[in-house]
Design a protein around this motif. Sequence first.
Motif: not given
Ligand code: XIL
Length: 380
Positions: A330-332, A255-257, A172-174, A125-127, A288-290, A88-94
């Motif tokens: 892919t990221w989406g 590797i987000q990509s 852990v991310n970034e 799970g992210h993140n 992970t996020e191409m 999920e793009e955001n749902a599991m963020k803190f």
């Molecule tokens: C992005 C989401 O796609 C957006 O909807 C949100 O507003 C900001 O975060 N690297 C990451 C992801 O690890 O969590 C980010 O996702 C994009 C960059």
Amino acid sequence: MTTTRRQFLTHASALSALAAMGIPDSAQPLHASQSASEPEHPGHPAATLRAAGVAHGILVGCAVKVRLLRDTPEYAALVREQAGILVEENAMKFARLRPSPTTYFFDDADYLVQFAEANKMKVRGHNFVWCRELPQWFEGYVTKANAEQVLVEHIEHVAGRYAGKIHSWDVVNEAINLEDGLPDGMRNLPWQKLLPGYLDIAYRTTRRVDPKALLVYNDYGIEGEDEGSRKKRIAVMQLLKGMQKRGVPLDGVGIQSHLSAGPKHVYGPGLQAFIAEAHQMGLKILLTEMDVNDHDLPADIPARDASVADTYARYLQTALGHSPLEAVLTWGITDRYTWLNSDQSRSDKLPERCLPFDADLQPTPAFAAMVQALRATSKS
Ligand code: XIL
């Protein structure tokens, strides 16, 4: 009335890209209403990213938005058809999970995990730790005295809820940001200031609570041949080696990509060497996020699509061609909902065309490039 694949695949440039790459008709995508397990012609399965991944021996999938899975049927159908693994793009963020220090909001994350289970997909799970998406209450509530307790309890609650169901956690991310000037290139994020040992604590806690999940360190800006990427790769590699030396449980590197199309952006031997080294260290490698932004390209759509597809092709050939990889996401899935279009970053304000399906949910040349690259690098 049933729609034929030919009618579905109306995107002329996608068709010609498939043909140009020598991809047969059977490689064209299924109609969104068909299920991935019901090919149009028995014995002649149509291509999906998921199926191309299976043939290659890698999990292929995408980031999704639960809101769209819930209320946009054609989007949910496309995800079902194409993805073997979701995040999920955001749902599991803190911040999303923690409306207040004492409450949790699990509706969206639960929906994702159930959707993935129902469709026999894996889920990431992210993140747990990121410099962004911290709730407003964080500052003021979290102190040096309670930071460890807050982090450990958060991971226990979240990883515990989904234990056994998560393919891999970006624990852990970034964590690296050389510009911050801290030792070892560590990013100066709130957790770092309050709890300098946060990294080890987060991985050890996750392993304890969900021993089945692969524990991944995820980062960006390590893909290219430019000086910034090269320096960051060194810092990330040092971080990974340090974790291994300290006996911190770590299974993989993400590797987000997030890539850029155009001649300025080169992907090649530096990335390949990084992947080979991580592989030798026993780590799994995930893209992970191409996605491929087209900021630097002129407006012309066929030219843009060709350049974006070429970047997908070159990058995947580079990344997949040597060491085995665990997953590519892919990221989406469609340009209609990409995060890259939330801020109109092209100077002409045109929407970006960065993903394997366009805003009409039609396959782009990038789709063909992905399928082709997965096939070309298949070990079987
Ligand atoms: C992005 C989401 O796609 C957006 O909807 C949100 O507003 C900001 O975060 N690297 C990451 C992801 O690890 O969590 C980010 O996702 C994009 C960059």
